[in-house]
Scaffold this active site. Sequence first.
Site, short mmCIF file in Angstrom:
data_model
loop_
_atom_site.label_atom_id
_atom_site.label_comp_id
_atom_site.label_asym_id
_atom_site.label_seq_id
_atom_site.Cartn_x
_atom_site.Cartn_y
_atom_site.Cartn_z
N GLN A 1 0.82 -1.21 0.00
CA GLN A 1 0.00 0.00 0.00
C GLN A 1 0.86 1.26 0.00
O GLN A 1 2.05 1.21 0.32
CB GLN A 1 -0.92 0.01 1.23
N HIS B 1 -9.19 3.23 19.85
CA HIS B 1 -8.45 2.07 20.35
C HIS B 1 -8.97 1.60 21.71
O HIS B 1 -9.00 0.39 21.97
CB HIS B 1 -6.96 2.39 20.40
N GLU C 1 -0.08 0.32 13.75
CA GLU C 1 0.36 1.51 14.50
C GLU C 1 0.93 1.13 15.86
O GLU C 1 1.77 1.82 16.41
CB GLU C 1 -0.80 2.48 14.75
N ASP D 1 0.74 -8.55 11.66
CA ASP D 1 0.41 -7.51 10.68
C ASP D 1 1.16 -7.82 9.39
O ASP D 1 2.34 -8.19 9.42
CB ASP D 1 0.80 -6.13 11.19
N ASP E 1 0.65 -12.80 7.21
CA ASP E 1 -0.80 -12.85 7.01
C ASP E 1 -1.49 -13.25 8.32
O ASP E 1 -1.12 -14.26 8.93
CB ASP E 1 -1.12 -13.86 5.90
N ASP F 1 -7.99 -5.64 14.23
CA ASP F 1 -7.84 -4.20 14.00
C ASP F 1 -7.35 -4.02 12.56
O ASP F 1 -6.20 -3.67 12.31
CB ASP F 1 -6.84 -3.62 15.00
#
Length: 328
Positions: free
Chosen positions: A46, A77, A101, A121, A153, A172
């Site tokens: 991305q 959060h 994050e 992530d 993944d 998330d």
Amino acid sequence: MADAEPSAYGAETFAEGHWYHELLEDGLALSYRVEEVLYQGTSKFQEVEVVRTVPFGSLLITDGLMQSSEHDEYVYHESLAHPALVAHANPKRVFIGGGGEGATLREVLRHESVEECVMVDIDGDVVNMCREHTPFYSAGAYGDKRTRLIIGDAKEGLANEPDGSFDVIIMDLSDPLDGGPCYQLYTTDFYRLLSKKLAPGGIFVTQSGCASVRDAHHVFSPIHHTLTQVFPKVYGYTMCVPSFTSEWGFNLAVNDTSIDLSGVDADETLKKRGLEMKFYDTVSHRRMFALPKPLRTLIDNEKRVMTVENPLFMCSTDTHAGIFDQES
């Protein structure tokens, strides 16, 4: 303002006085005045940007979509993490899918009962970028000995864990976008896998996109109905996140039908655990779970089920191309 050609990442320099336009849909955009561009790059998955804005401080933006803001990220959060963690009597092992994050990880580790938090992530570049440019998100959580960070993944990462091994599972993720990396993690196939990984009394929660009375039909109610195909008890809840300019949706699911989450006395548990939240408490909890009539009606009438073969998308990633524009 000067006219700008719709180019997601086309501007090469960003002087003071520029604006960032997030195209929400045809005819509707949200604009932020940008004080400084802190980071701009392309990962394997991305486009990633961090910009400092006038109204919300630093924003994390991926593929032209604002993911969270410095000034009110705690609302999102805390709303995502703590209803499940507080409802569980003794959360020891937690799994986070996404959350690059580091802020969800930060909130999980505030509970001293947590012995290990496995976070998976897919985009290591985003994780590293946030650690460098937006350290307020993780607040040192990546260095906590209880953290096990896996770049990969989330489905594969969860599949590799033993059945019945997590007290709380938190997804998330980015919204399910056509062309995005996460849409398969909102399907019955994934939820069946996830259900097996919950320990007895385990709780699952996922972010579920826009949940205003105008937008909740896109993915909030389909995610809720999809979860009911797998879990015997599902709760939808919402909270207004100012920088999202919307009521935001979450869905929480349990296999143990004796668990009642709608009337949790969060204050008592938070006090016992020595925790003081900026946002989340008993009153906020009950407000979140008290859905307005249009959303209750929408959930009751929802028939769509999200599957790998027939996914639903919030929108195309092309629709949300961000535009930088210099003030005239």
